[in-house]
Structure formats: structure tokens, C-alpha cells
Design a protein around this motif. Structure first.
Motif, short mmCIF file in Angstrom:
data_model
loop_
_atom_site.label_atom_id
_atom_site.label_comp_id
_atom_site.label_asym_id
_atom_site.label_seq_id
_atom_site.Cartn_x
_atom_site.Cartn_y
_atom_site.Cartn_z
N SER A 182 -10.85 105.96 54.30
CA SER A 182 -11.05 105.42 55.66
C SER A 182 -12.22 104.42 55.67
O SER A 182 -12.13 103.33 56.26
CB SER A 182 -11.30 106.59 56.61
OG SER A 182 -11.90 106.16 57.77
N ASP A 183 -13.31 104.76 55.01
CA ASP A 183 -14.46 103.85 54.92
C ASP A 183 -14.11 102.61 54.10
O ASP A 183 -14.47 101.48 54.46
CB ASP A 183 -15.64 104.55 54.24
CG ASP A 183 -16.31 105.54 55.18
OD1 ASP A 183 -15.94 105.58 56.35
OD2 ASP A 183 -17.19 106.28 54.71
N ALA A 186 -12.09 100.38 56.26
CA ALA A 186 -12.84 99.86 57.41
C ALA A 186 -13.84 98.78 56.99
O ALA A 186 -14.05 97.81 57.70
CB ALA A 186 -13.56 101.00 58.11
N PHE A 187 -14.46 98.98 55.84
CA PHE A 187 -15.49 98.03 55.41
C PHE A 187 -14.97 97.06 54.35
O PHE A 187 -15.74 96.32 53.75
CB PHE A 187 -16.71 98.78 54.88
CG PHE A 187 -17.42 99.59 55.94
CD1 PHE A 187 -18.27 98.98 56.85
CD2 PHE A 187 -17.21 100.95 56.05
CE1 PHE A 187 -18.90 99.71 57.84
CE2 PHE A 187 -17.83 101.70 57.04
CZ PHE A 187 -18.68 101.08 57.94
N GLU A 189 -13.50 94.35 54.42
CA GLU A 189 -13.69 92.91 54.60
C GLU A 189 -14.99 92.42 53.95
O GLU A 189 -15.18 91.22 53.77
CB GLU A 189 -13.65 92.52 56.07
CG GLU A 189 -14.85 92.91 56.88
CD GLU A 189 -14.81 92.34 58.30
OE1 GLU A 189 -15.89 92.15 58.87
OE2 GLU A 189 -13.72 92.09 58.84
N ARG A 192 -14.43 90.13 51.13
CA ARG A 192 -13.75 88.85 51.34
C ARG A 192 -14.50 87.65 50.76
O ARG A 192 -13.87 86.73 50.23
CB ARG A 192 -13.48 88.62 52.82
CG ARG A 192 -12.46 89.57 53.43
CD ARG A 192 -11.07 89.41 52.82
NE ARG A 192 -10.52 88.09 53.03
CZ ARG A 192 -9.92 87.68 54.14
NH1 ARG A 192 -9.80 88.51 55.14
NH2 ARG A 192 -9.43 86.46 54.24
N GLN A 195 -13.30 86.62 47.41
CA GLN A 195 -12.08 85.81 47.42
C GLN A 195 -12.40 84.39 47.85
O GLN A 195 -11.88 83.43 47.31
CB GLN A 195 -11.07 86.41 48.40
CG GLN A 195 -10.26 87.54 47.81
CD GLN A 195 -9.17 87.99 48.77
OE1 GLN A 195 -9.31 87.87 49.98
NE2 GLN A 195 -8.10 88.54 48.23
N GLY A 196 -13.28 84.30 48.85
CA GLY A 196 -13.65 82.98 49.37
C GLY A 196 -14.27 82.11 48.29
O GLY A 196 -14.17 80.89 48.33
N ASN A 222 -3.60 97.91 53.87
CA ASN A 222 -4.18 96.89 54.74
C ASN A 222 -5.19 96.01 54.01
O ASN A 222 -5.63 95.00 54.55
CB ASN A 222 -4.86 97.55 55.93
CG ASN A 222 -3.85 97.98 56.97
OD1 ASN A 222 -2.82 97.31 57.14
ND2 ASN A 222 -4.09 99.09 57.63
N LEU A 223 -5.60 96.43 52.82
CA LEU A 223 -6.60 95.64 52.11
C LEU A 223 -5.94 94.44 51.42
O LEU A 223 -4.94 94.60 50.73
CB LEU A 223 -7.30 96.51 51.06
CG LEU A 223 -8.22 97.59 51.62
CD1 LEU A 223 -8.64 98.56 50.53
CD2 LEU A 223 -9.44 96.97 52.27
N PRO A 224 -6.49 93.26 51.59
CA PRO A 224 -5.84 92.07 51.05
C PRO A 224 -6.22 91.77 49.60
O PRO A 224 -6.49 90.63 49.26
CB PRO A 224 -6.34 90.97 51.99
CG PRO A 224 -7.70 91.42 52.41
CD PRO A 224 -7.68 92.92 52.39
#
Lengths: 507, 827
Positions: A182-183, A186-187, A189, A192, A195-196, A222-224
Motif C-alpha cells: 500500500s505504501d 501510494a508513494f 510517484e 518518477r 523516468q523523467g 498502478n505503478l508505471p
């Protein structure tokens, strides 16, 4: 000084807590002239001798452990409980069973052991009178050369391939709190910016298999990032940490999570893995080696100045020495123990009481067995649903609609004189069956018990309403027929242990 | 202009509503008939699977017209050959059979195994054959009527690979930081002299990047003229050219930042498709590129910066000419997105389906094209109530906080009064600063939305500018956190300060609260049931409580005000009326539980319909406090009326002997609720627990009204809703309470005249009484904060008035229903 640690069952001898917290300390205790033994409570039944100076109960939260602790203190030993996680903060979470047990420690232990200062404060808030000591999770030994190799290989690999292996490891779920996966989701992102920056993020999730259920996998989806899941094992953790460049350690803000130890971060660092933390700043003490921002990590990677690198390892050593050095932790613990008053609760042999465990609606065979081994009476109540060879039980036998009191031969011998003559022998008794019956007394207590029917106790609501009255009446009857005893209830069905307090508050 | 637009939209809505109703009825009929087999359909027609359409949708829209069989049990061409009148009518043959044919005795045939339709050929040619040969095996996309929605990235991945998308790469293609706009599309540059739909969307997309102006040092709020001109221009472009949604066949999220789109091919081959998105800093990034090879519909995967920023799709020819464009201002509305449940709610409210494009257009108009009247209606700020928060909720995500501020001009603030360290840290999280922390969208006056920690503002809430937008100030969607699947649309119109206190102290606020701005004009209007104001992400772990004891034993009961409400500080007296004792076991347990209540000393027991006082009853309460009321031969309603008429206490508690008050705090709480002004009754959730498997179900938690929309329009039904799933430990207003456990002030009981024994002598009487009380402007409160156990299920037929009492006219009942909690299922 001989220290005996008890875990609740043989399975727990290999648990992460045992491995990290106790086994790493064993050699250090030896150097200090002490010994640290780790056994399960069931070992007592197999002949384990109880001749230590200090007893430490680890994750043992039941009436059996509590009774044993009380008995060991009576014998003059120091007894403590290791609290591990914070299941006791607050007044309204679903963990009132744990809070109830924590309250029951009052007056029954000499010390509490905690893994963090926060946990120590939580324990103190429950009972400031019990001395509490912070035993930091000790780190595993690590060689400098290997660490340097790992750090440089990993950084080089990312720069060369553009692929970054990120590892999330640990317990993926918890029966009470949203943690783990769950953590991570939730965290998530927080990764990211990697990836950027054009990095190809490969996230590996190393966790217990039951956390990778439908719900867990749905969340992970849900994680990209390119995702791989693997069941946790000590070996898999070692291999994965050796491979991963970055360990992702998100922490949420609930009491349970923020009282956790720094162990995961320390373990990752000793495998040459950089750390990206997110959420609550649990790892602030390791700030010099932990990133809280992926962009900063990328910048350092490009500049060749990652926080964990050859030139910062001296600093890491001194940090870890202050936080997780096994020798230091062992010495501090021994010093703490030495300062405690020994034998404060010691009772002369002739004054020691007869002990009995009275089983409620849910108890365990392990508690019954421990009781039989220790010479305590193991007594069943009308609430008891387990079929075990109790010394005596008030229950509904052979489909009867009203309760009876039945006894084993062993208990027959312990009856007070007044009651022994009223006992009726039961025909055709096999081993492990009740041999005698006794009419319930014609008192208000006895009449109350006689008025019970199986239907009244068949549902949890009925047990909630009647549990306090039934257990109190049962104890009165057993106290009457066996004489003075120190009785302790074993009740694991929630919320029955709390009902007594709720009803007592009313009265 | 606005009124013309509203008329146009209304007319379109009405037409769409009728069409949607017909389609819904057809889908329902066919999907329930067993003559449509989705699995068989996609196996037989792999091009349908390749397109990724719902098989039933495909059959309804195209398949039947193309002569495709719905299953091996219905040979469509055979039906048409045998029934030329059907063939001439153009009606979907399967629908005709189900609606008329089978009643008229027309026969159907199974599809022949030997012939089959292997040679089925829609547009014969090598391309079609290739598709069939290469189409990957995917599971049928579930019909709305056969299964709930779920994203299926695994199945789609196989399709995606055939489209040859370039690897997504972040490219900063434009920056306004220096105040100089860069022409970033070659095609756009070549056609800039001519206004076109493609260019219009690019203009609109750029107009949405307000934050970039702020970073360049321009004033945060545009001057009146500039703003008006900008909005008028955006309005003109949007109404003239639209968003270009005709290019989007379908879209969904495969993960929170991965938007999958099926886009239609706009023309010749050899085009390059690009997707652009805003970033939090005001830049524009190219998030994906793909060379369009062939085919009518393409599947593309867009890795987004954040689902709250607009996305622009462009198709460029090899010579750089911009040939098509589509604008997605609110990507989070797609399935699996943060706001998809809002779209699902919109579908329910409007009775339409497939309204994504319209809904986005409407939101775009409000957000970017409409003026901002200072009527105080808009949400000016959002305060996050930190009760029950753990920091992993969506509202605390840095990306979301930044997007809310930069894209909608909404800043967050914590609403909390505690001393826990961790929550203090969380407060800081909400107040995080970022570049361009104000935008032109910030309103001068407006209201404060107090949001539960597990809530997230809806797009309607963020976009609404005036009361005309029908924003439901107490309406919200419930979504599963793990799957993002919409669960329910909830309206809780009675959000009094008193009720807001009666909820679990460790759980998030039970519903959103809107606070009026003191400086706002008093004309600000509120609606309760309208577009949802927030999305609530329900995490089962966070909401976990004991089914019978939501308040743990060591939790303090919410403060009770009942004693203060009585004159002379006297304790209220309460008579418990127990009808038809169900045997010694049940009555003993029931009475023991009563004796353990915190207010047990103030209780008197009245046993109805039994000549004997159970032995245990006397022992528990003593003879003095137990009264027998013999009423043999009378109906149930008469028995209770007779018993109640003899009572002189302040309150009545109707209690069934099968109900056990296992929480000793229950009666005190119910008494507190019933002692509030204008309250007719108070009750709590009745729980039936199966000891064998530990499962617990809610037998009743007050009666709620449920709207059911079908072809014939909304119908008002009364159902025993499993409200405890939505409100696990809180208090709400209901249509009526279940008389198996119902506490009423005696004065109210007498004022209402008791049960209607004449019309409802033996069956249920509770709904009749409940509605009469509501007509007399009384409230019924029910709570799930405490719960009672019920030993056996009572059938609805014997407890509810069937049919509902005619005494209350339908129109009035509909009005009454708007004053109580309403829950509607979302899918």
C-alpha cells in the motif's frame, strides 16, 4: 549472566526479528561473558531448563507467556518483553487485543525492550513505571572491499545501460494497518523523476507471498514501471540487494509505521545500495546516506557523487557504529540489565500459589500444553470451544443442554476435601477423557452457570454479553473446589478480553 | 449566449437520454437472454477482439447489421430468411426475437457447425485476413451487464506491440518562461493563417497553460478585459470546433500514469501521432510518439506526467501538415482514472451513457470559458481533515497537490487539532510550496470544502463557478482504493454539527462539509443531490472495524448531551417494550444485555404477549422493574399500541427479543440521538453474524430510499441498504427505522397516534409510521457507530409494508427522500 529469549513457536526461530535482533548479538554477548539462548516456548515441554538470570519474551502475547513470566519472576529472575512493533498507540484502532495485553503486563515484568526511541515513548505512555530500554537492531558484519566493489559496479551499470534496478523489500501487508505494498503504490510517484531523466526503471518487489494476492497485485499494477515480484527469503533479499542500485523505502505517517526501526535502511546500505526514502522521514538519522528526492539522486549519479560512495564510507562506518553496532548494543543492554533490581518479585517457595489457566472462547493448545508442563491447572469454561484434555471443565458434554463440571483424574487429586466426597466417577474412561463429574454448586453462581444453554453462547454477540459473567462464575466455582489459586484467563477471541473492562467501567 | 447553450445542451441531453434508455434496455434484454455469448463472439470474430470493443456493444452497434451471429445458439441469417418482415424492418434480429418473436411463436436455429460462418467477410481482402491471422488471443471484454469493469493491460499489451509506437521520451518542446512563445508544431506553423479545428484545439491547449504566465513574472490575475477576451476566445473555439473526441474510440488507465487510448485513424497512412501534456512547471512535454502504419483504429500508450493535466493529440503528415488533433482536458475521467467514478455518477444522474466527450466539454466550458461570478458558490479553498489519515491517501501525493494548485488554483490546508508528531509532518506536506503557486483560476470569494483525508475533490467541484452547475454539496462517490473501481454514489443531506460528532474517532470524516465564506453573498445556493463534490477512496484496511463493536472497548463514547436536554437535570426514564418473547434463551440474552447497558438503572421492561415472566428476567432486573402486558388475541400492532399506551416514561424502546445489545454503550447513544429536537426515532445497525465462517452481514441499518432508473423513469423503492459498507461507524438520517430496535420519545409516539393497526395489523408497520413522522417534519436517525446483533433473519415481506402505504402521496415521498441519506450503486 545468562539470558534466555523465548519466541512463541519454532517457526519464529528463523524469523527476521530473531535473525536480526538476537542472533547478531549472540557473539557479542559471549565476548562480554554472557550468553544469549533463543528457544521457543514449546522447548520447555521438551526439557529446556529454566535456569537463566534474565528471560526475554519476544512476540509472545498470550496468557501462557504472561503466567510463565510471573512464575519466573517469583523464582527471582529478571523478566522482560520485547515489544517490536507499535500495536498499542491510540485508543480506537482495531488492535485493542494488543493494547489489552500491554496493560496486563503491568506489575508482571521487570523491563520492556524496544527497537526505537519512539516505541519506547509509546511503551512509557502505557505504563511509565516499567523500565524500558532501546535495543537498536544490530547490523550484520560487512567487508569494506566488497562494499566498495558493489557501490561502484552498480553506479557504473546505471550510467552504462540507462537501466536502474530499484528494490522494494519487506513485509507487504499487515492484518491491521495499510502498510507495505500500500505504501509502495501510494508513494510510487517519488520514482518518477528517474523516468523523467531517461532512466529505465525496473522495480523489483520482494515480499511475503500472501501480500501478492489479488488486491496486492492490483495495486502494484498502478505503478508505471517495469515490475517484477518475488517471494521474500533471506537469500533472495541478499541477492536482490546486491543487484539493486536503489532501495525504495516509503513510510506512511501512521503510528505503526513511524515506530519502525531503521533496519531496512541499514541492511540496504551494507549491501552498497543507495536509498530513496519517501513519506515520513523515518530514516532522518541516516540523512547523509539517504535520498528523499529522486531528482537529487539523478543529479548525484550524473555528477558521480552519490551519497553512498567510496569516499563517504568512513562516515557511514561511524554512523552505523552509533546506530547499529552489535558490540555497542550488547554492552548497553547488559549495562541496563545490571542496573535493574534482581529478585524484586521473588517469593519464598512455600508461599508460591497454585496456578491455573482458565480458557475462554478461543485459546490455544500451546498454552494448555505449557500449563501442563509447568504444573498449572488447565481449566475449561462453558465458553471454551476447543476440545482439549483440560484438568477440569465446566461445559456442555455429549450434546447436553445444560453445563456440567467434569474432571480428569489429575484434577480429582487436587480437589479440596469438601468437594472430593461429592464427586461421581464416570464409567468407561479412556486416557485423556474426564473421569469424574461434579454437580454445580447450588449457589447463585452455580445457578447462573446452570441456566446457560449452548445457544446462548453459540454466537459472538452472546459471548460478548455473557463472557464476563461466565468467566467470573467459572473462576469462582474452580476457586471454590480447588482452593486458593492464581488464575489467569486465556482469551483470544476479540473483543472478549476488552468486554470485562467495558462492563467494569459501567458498574 | 449561456441560455442558448443551456437549451442546446438540454435538448441534446434529452435525446441522448432516450437513446441511452433504449440502448440500455436492449443491452439488458440481450445480455440476460443467454442467446448472446461474448466468449463465442470474440472467438468467432477475432477482429472484434483486435479492436478491443465490448462484444455486446459491437454486436448491437455493428455486428447484427453485418450479419454476425450473437452465439452458436442463434443463427441470425436463418432468422432473417424465415422472417422477411424482420429483415425489411431493419430491427436487430435478436432483439426482435426477444421482444416479439418468441411471444409470436417464431422459431430460431442454432448455427450450423458444418457451415458456420468461417467465410464471413466484411470487407474481404488481404488486410482483413492478416488481422485475423495475427490477432492475439484475448479474453472478451466484459459486458457491463455480465461483469464489472476492470482494466486489462495484459490483454491489451499484445495488441499494442503491433502498432510500433516509438519509445516514449520526454521532450521539452516549448517553454514560456522567457515570455516568448515558440511555435512547436511545424504543421501548425504552416496553417496558422487559416483557422481550423486542428489549430483551434492547439490554441485551447495552450490557453490551459496558465501557470506558465506566472513563472514569467506576469500578474497572477489577468485584468478584466484580457480575461474576458481570453475566455470569449476559448468559448468560441470550443463551441465551434469541439475537443475532437470523434478521434477517440476508447481510453482507460493501465496504471495511474499510463493512459491507453484507442484512436481512430484520421486519413491516409504515414502519419505521425504525437501526444503532448502540460507539466507542473508550465512546460509542455511530448509524452509519446507513434508512426501510424495502417488500420482504422490504433492503440497507443501514453505515459503521463499526471492525470490531472490536459493532453493534446496531434496527427501530422510527413510534410509537417497538421491533419487532425484531439484535446483531452481532463484525462482522469477515463476508466481507471482518479475521476472516472464522477463520470459514472454523471451517467446515472443524466441517464446517459458514453458521455465522456460531453462531460469533458462541459467541464472545459466551466473551467476555461465561463466568467467567474462572485456569487460565493465556487470552492475557494480545500481543508483536509486529518482524522484517520496515514499519508498514503491520494490527496497527500505531491503531484496531486501541485496539479490542484497549478491547474485549478486550489490550495490545500490541514484541518486538525491534535498533537501527534506524524500528523504535524503531514500538515507540512499539504502546505508544500511550488513554483506558480497561484493561478488565474483562483476565485476571490467562495466556500471552503472540508475534505476527509481519504477524499479527493471532484472535477465538478474544482470547475463549478456558480450555483447553476448543480454541484451536490453533500454528494460523493466511493471508489475502491486498490482497483479504482467506482462503488457508490452517496448523498448525505443532513450534515448537522450534531451528527458530525457521532462518528468513529479514528476513521476519516464520514462526509464532506462545505463551509460558506463569511464574505460571500448570501445568495450562494447549495444543492444536495447533484454532481459529486468529492471522490472517496475507500481502503478496507483503514476502515476496518469490528462488525459488532465498531468502538473499541477502550474508546471513549462520544459525549452525550441527553441529560442536559431534560428539565431539572433529571435522568430520562425509558420503557423497553419487548414483543413476543422468543423463548427463554433469547429473552434471557436480550435482558442480560439490557441489564449491562450504561443506563440500565433507568430502564423499565414491559413484556408483551406472554403470561409468564421468564425466570432469568426476574433475576436480572428484579420483579419491580418488569411489567407484563397481556394482549393475547390482538394483532401485533394492537398489542404494541396497547402496551405503549400504558407507558408513562419519557421514551419508548421497541425491542425484538431476537436483538441483543452486545455493546453496553448502545442505549445511551440512542437516547442521546432521540433526545435531539425534532427527532422521531433512533436506531442502530442490526448485524447478523455467522459464527461458522465469521462473516457478518447487515440485516438493517435504517430504511433508505433507492432510485432505480430504467426505461420507465425513476421509481422510488424502499430497500434495506447495506449502509454500513459506506458509513462503517457514523450517524445519518433515514426514511424510517426498523422497529425491531427503535427508540422514540413518548410524546412523538403519541402525537403520531401510534401504529396503524387497521391497515397494517400483522405485517410491517414501521415504514408507515416512519413516513407519517417525516410528513410531520420529524427526523429518523440511525447509527452504525454502535451495533446490535440479531439472531435470525426476518423476511422483508413480513417486516415492510407491502406495498408502501398510500397515505403519503408519491410526490411528497420524493420530496421526503431528498432529506435523507441516499446511496446508489456505481459501476
Amino acid at each position: 549472566m545468562k539470558i534466555q529469549t523465548f519466541v512463541r513457536s519454532p517457526d519464529w526461530l528463523d524469523s527476521a526479528g530473531t535473525r536480526i535482533r538476537y542472533r547478531r548479538l549472540q557473539p557479542e554477548f559471549l565476548r562480554l561473558g554472557c550468553s544469549l539462548a533463543i528457544d521457543s516456548l514449546s522447548g520447555i515441554r521438551e526439557g529446556l531448563k529454566l535456569n537463566a538470570d534474565v528471560y526475554l519474551f519476544s512476540k509472545c502475547q498470550d496468557a501462557g507467556a504472561l503466567m510463565l513470566a510471573d512464575m519466573l519472576r517469583e523464582d527471582g529472575a529478571l523478566v522482560g518483553f520485547d515489544l517490536f512493533d507499535d500495536y498499542i498507540s491510540g485508543e480506537s484502532s482495531a488492535t485493542f487485543g494488543q493494547r489489552d495485553f500491554q496493560r496486563s503486563l503491568r506489575g508482571k515484568v521487570d523491563f520492556l525492550l524496544c527497537s526505537t526511541e519512539r516505541m519506547c515513548a509509546v511503551a512509557k505512555s502505557m505504563d511509565p513505571t516499567i523500565p524500558a530500554h532501546v535495543l537498536n537492531d544490530p547490523l550484520a558484519p560487512v567487508t569494506r572491499e566488497r562494499l566498495v566493489q558493489l557501490i561502484e559496479r552498480k553506479a557504473d551499470q546505471v550510467r552504462r545501460t540507462g537501466r536502474i534496478d530499484v528494490l522494494w523489500f519487506g513485509n507487504g501487508n499487515n492484518p491491521f494497518f495499510p502498510v507495505g505494498i500500500s505504501d509502495l503504490v501510494a508513494f510510487g510517484e517519488a520514482l518518477r523523476p528517474l523516468q523523467g531523466a531517461g532512466l529505465n526503471v525496473h522495480l523489483k518487489v520482494l515480499t511475503n507471498a500472501d501480500a501478492l494476492d489479488v488486491d496486492g497485485l492490483r495495486r502494484l499494477r498502478n505503478l508505471p514501471y517495469t515490475l517484477k515480484t518475488e517471494e521474500w527469503s533471506a537469500e533472495a533479499e541478499r541477492v536482490s540487494l546486491d543487484q539493486a542500485t536503489l532501495a525504495f523505502l516509503p513510510v506512511n505517517y501512521q503510528s505503526f509505521s513511524i515506530a519502525k526501526s531503521l533496519n531496512r535502511a541499514v541492511t540496504a546500505l551494507t549491501h552498497g545500495t543507495q536509498i530513496l526514502a519517501a513519506g515520513y522521514p523515518l530514516y532522518a538519522a541516516l540523512d547523509a546516506f539517504v535520498y528523499d528526492n529522486a531528482a537529487e539522486f539523478v543529479a548525484d549519479l550524473q555528477a558521480g557523487s552519490l551519497k553512498l560512495r567510496r569516499s563517504t564510507l568512513d562516515g557511514l562506518d561511524s554512523y552505523l557504529a552509533s546506530l547499529a553496532d552489535p558490540a555497542r548494543e550488547a554492552a548497553r543492554f547488559v549495562t541496563f540489565l545490571a542496573a535493574l533490581p534482581i529478585g524484586a518479585a521473588k517469593v519464598p517457595v512455600e508461599q508460591r500459589p497454585v496456578r491455573a489457566i482458565v480458557h475462554g472462547a478461543a485459546s490455544t493448545p500451546a498454552i494448555h500444553n505449557l500449563g501442563r508442563t509447568m504444573g498449572w491447572l488447565s481449566l475449561g469454561s462453558p465458553l471454551t470451544r476447543q476440545t482439549l484434555p483440560f484438568d477440569a471443565q465446566i461445559g456442555f458434554f455429549d450434546g447436553a443442554a445444560t453445563p456440567e463440571l467434569r474432571l480428569m483424574r489429575t484434577a480429582f487429586a487436587r480437589l479440596t476435601e469438601k468437594w472430593r466426597s461429592r464427586v461421581v466417577a464416570l464409567p468407561k474412561v479412556d486416557y485423556g477423557e474426564y473421569s469424574h463429574a461434579l454437580a454445580l454448586p447450588d449457589t447463585q453462581t452455580g445457578r447462573f452457570l446452570s441456566s446457560l444453554t449452548p445457544q446462548m453462547l453459540a454466537n459472538r454477540s452472546g459471548r460478548m454479553i455473557l463472557c464476563e459473567a461466565v468467566m467470573a462464575a467459572t473462576e469462582r466455582v474452580f476457586g471454590d473446589i480447588f482452593g486458593d489459586m492464581l488464575m489467569m484467563r486465556s482469551e483470544m477471541e476479540m473483543p472478549l478480553p476488552g468486554m470485562a473492562r467495558l462492563l467494569a467501567a459501567n458498574s | 449566449v449561456l441560455s442558448r447553450l443551456v437549451d442546446k445542451v438540454r435538448s441534446q441531453f434529452a435525446e441522448r437520454q432516450r437513446y441511452a434508455a433504449r440502448q440500455n434496455a436492449a443491452r439488458a434484454l440481450i445480455s440476460q437472454s443467454k442467446l448472446f455469448d461474448a466468449q463465442w463472439y470474440v472467438e468467432r470474430y477475432p477482429d472484434v477482439a483486435a479492436m478491443g470493443l465490448d462484444p455486446l456493444e459491437h454486436f448491437l452497434r455493428h455486428g447484427a447489421a453485418e450479419g454476425r451471429n450473437p452465439s452458436d445458439r442463434f443463427d441470425l441469417s436463418s432468422y432473417l430468411k424465415r422472417n422477411p418482415d424482420v429483415a425489411r424492418s431493419g430491427i436487430n434480429p435478436l432483439l426482435h426475437y426477444l421482444e416479439h418473436g418468441r411471444d409470436e411463436g417464431r422459431s430460431i436455429r442454432a448455427v450450423s457447425n458444418t457451415r458456420g460462418d468461417e467465410d464471413f467477410d466484411l470487407k474481404a481482402g488481404p488486410q482483413r485476413k492478416k488481422i485475423r491471422a495475427e490477432a492475439p488471443r484475448v479474453d472478451p471484454y466484459p459486458s457491463d451487464f455480465t461483469s464489472v469493469w476492470r482494466a486489462r493491460p495484459v490483454a491489451w499489451a499484445a495488441l499494442l506491440s503491433s502498432l510500433n509506437p516509438n519509445k516514449p521520451r520526454p521532450i521539452i518542446v516549448e517553454s514560456d518562461r522567457n515570455g516568448v512563445a515558440v511555435n512547436w508544431l511545424a504543421g501548425f506553423a504552416r496553417t496558422e493563417q487559416t483557422e481550423s479545428p486542428e489549430r483551434a484545439r492547439v490554441h485551447l491547449f495552450r490557453a490551459m497553460r496558465r501557470v506558465s504566465r506566472l513563472t514569467s513574472g506576469e500578474p497572477a490575475v489577468e485584468s478584466g478585459d484580457q480575461e474576458t477576451t481570453g475566455r470569449q476566445n476559448a468559448y468560441r473555439l470550443l463551441t465551434a470546433y469541439g475537443l475532437g473526441f470523434e478521434a477517440i474510440a476508447d481510453g482507460w488507465f493501465a496504471g495511474s500514469a499510463q493512459l491507453m487510448l484507442r484512436v481512430r485513424h484520421p486519413g491516409a497512412a504515414g502519419l505521425q501521432l504525437r501526444a503532448f501534456q502540460h507539466t507542473s512547471t508550465g512546460d509542455v512535454e511530448c509524452c509519446a510518439e507513434a508512426d501510424i502504419v495502417d488500420g482504422e483504429i490504433q492503440l497507443i500508450s501514453l505515459p503521463l506526467n499526471h492525470e490531472l493535466y490536459p493532453v493534446l493529440l496531434t496527427w501530422q503528415a510527413s510534410d509537417g501538415i497538421l491533419t487532425a488533433s484531439a484535446l483531452l482536458p481532463f484525462p482522469s475521467l477515463f476508466r481507471g482514472g482518479l475521476h472516472h467514478s464522477e463520470l459514472a455518477a454523471s451517467e446515472i444522474l443524466s441517464g446517459e451513457r458514453d458521455v465522456l466527450g460531453d462531460y469533458m466539454t462541459s467541464l472545459t466550458l466551466q473551467t476555461y470559458c465561463w466568467p467567474k461570478p462572485d456569487d460565493g458558490f465556487a470552492i475557494k479553498r480545500i481543508a483536509v481533515d486529518l482524522r484517520g489519515a496515514n499519508g498514503s491517501e491520494t490527496i497527500f501525493s505531491a503531484g496531486a497537490i501541485t496539479a490542484l494548485a497549478t491547474q485549478f488554483g486550489i490550495e490545500l490546508e490541514p484541518r486538525w487539532s491534535g498533537d501527534e508528531d506524524a500528523l504535524q509532518q503531514l500538515q507540512g506536506q499539504l502546505r508544500a510550496k511550488f513554483r506558480g503557486d497561484r493561478t488565474t483560476d483562483a476565485t476571490k470569494t467562495g466556500r471552503t470544502l472540508i475534505l476527509p483525508a481519504d477524499g479527493f475533490p471532484s472535477l465538478s467541484c474544482l470547475a463549478a463557478r456558480s450555483g447553476e452547475q448543480q454541484l451536490g454539496v453533500s454528494t460523493f462517490c466511493v471508489v475502491d482504493t486498490g482497483t479504482r473501481q467506482p462503488k457508490a454514489l452517496v448523498c448525505h443531506p443532513t450534515t448537522s454539527t450534531y451528527l458530525s460528532k457521532l462518528h468513529h474517532p479514528a476513521l476519516p470524516l464520514p462526509y464532506p462539509i462545505v463551509e460558506a465564506d463569511a464574505s460571500a453573498p448570501s445568495t450562494a445556493r447549495s444543492r444536495h443531490f447533484g454532481a459529486p463534490i468529492m471522490i472517496r477512496f475507500r481502503d478496507a484496511k483503514v476502515w476496518k472495524i469490528d462488525a459488532l463493536l465498531p468502538l473499541s472497548p477502550d474508546t471513549h463514547t462520544p459525549s452525550l448531551a441527553v441529560k442536559r436536554s431534560l428539565a431539572n437535570d433529571q435522568k430520562p426514564r425509558l420503557t423497553v417494550i419487548i414483543d413476543r418473547p422468543a423463548g427463554d434463551d433469547q429473552i434471557s440474552l436480550c435482558l442480560t444485555a439490557l441489564a449491562q447497558q450504561t443506563i440500565a438503572d433507568d430502564l423499565e421492561i414491559l413484556l408483551v404477549g406472554d403470561e409468564n415472566v421468564p425466570r432469568t428476567a426476574a433475576e436480572v432486573f428484579g420483579d419491580k422493574r418488569i411489567v407484563l402486558c397481556s394482549a393475547l388475541g390482538a394483532s401485533r400492532a394492537e398489542r404494541l399500541n396497547r402496551a405503549a399506551s400504558s407507558v408513562t416514561s419519557d421514551y419508548l424502546l421497541f425491542l425484538d427479543a431476537t436483538v441483543s445489545l452486545s455493546d453496553p454503550r448502545t442505549l445511551a447513544l440512542l437516547l442521546d440521538m432521540a433526545s435531539q429536537p425534532q427527532v422521531a426515532s433512533a436506531s442502530c445497525a442490526l448485524i447478523r453474524e455467522d459464527d461458522a465462517d465469521g462473516s457478518a452481514s447487515v440485516e438493517c441499518a435504517g430504511y433508505l430510499e433507492q432510485w432505480q432508473t430504467d426505461v420507465t423513469g425513476p421509481e422510488l423503492l424502499v430497500q434495506q441498504t447495506d449502509v454500513a459498507q459506506i458509513f462503517p461507524a457514523s450517524t445519518y438520517s433515514v426514511v424510517a427505522n426498523d422497529m425491531r430496535l427503535c427508540l422514540m420519545p413518548l410524546a412523538v409516539w403519541r402525537a403520531l397516534g401510534g401504529f396503524n393497526a387497521e391497515d397494517f395489523p400483522d405485517s410491517g408497520f414501521d415504514l408507515d409510521l416512519g413516513l407519517r413522522a417525516r410528513v410531520a417534519c420529524f427526523e429518523h436517525y440511525c447509527t452504525t457507530l454502535t451495533r446490535a446483533a440479531i439472531a435470525k433473519r426476518m423476511s422483508v415481506a413480513t417486516t415492510l409494508d407491502q406495498p408502501p402505504p398510500p397515505a403519503v402521496p408519491k410526490g411528497l415521498r420524493e420530496q421526503l427522500s431528498e432529506q435523507v441519506l441516499r446511496i446508489r450503486r456505481l459501476r
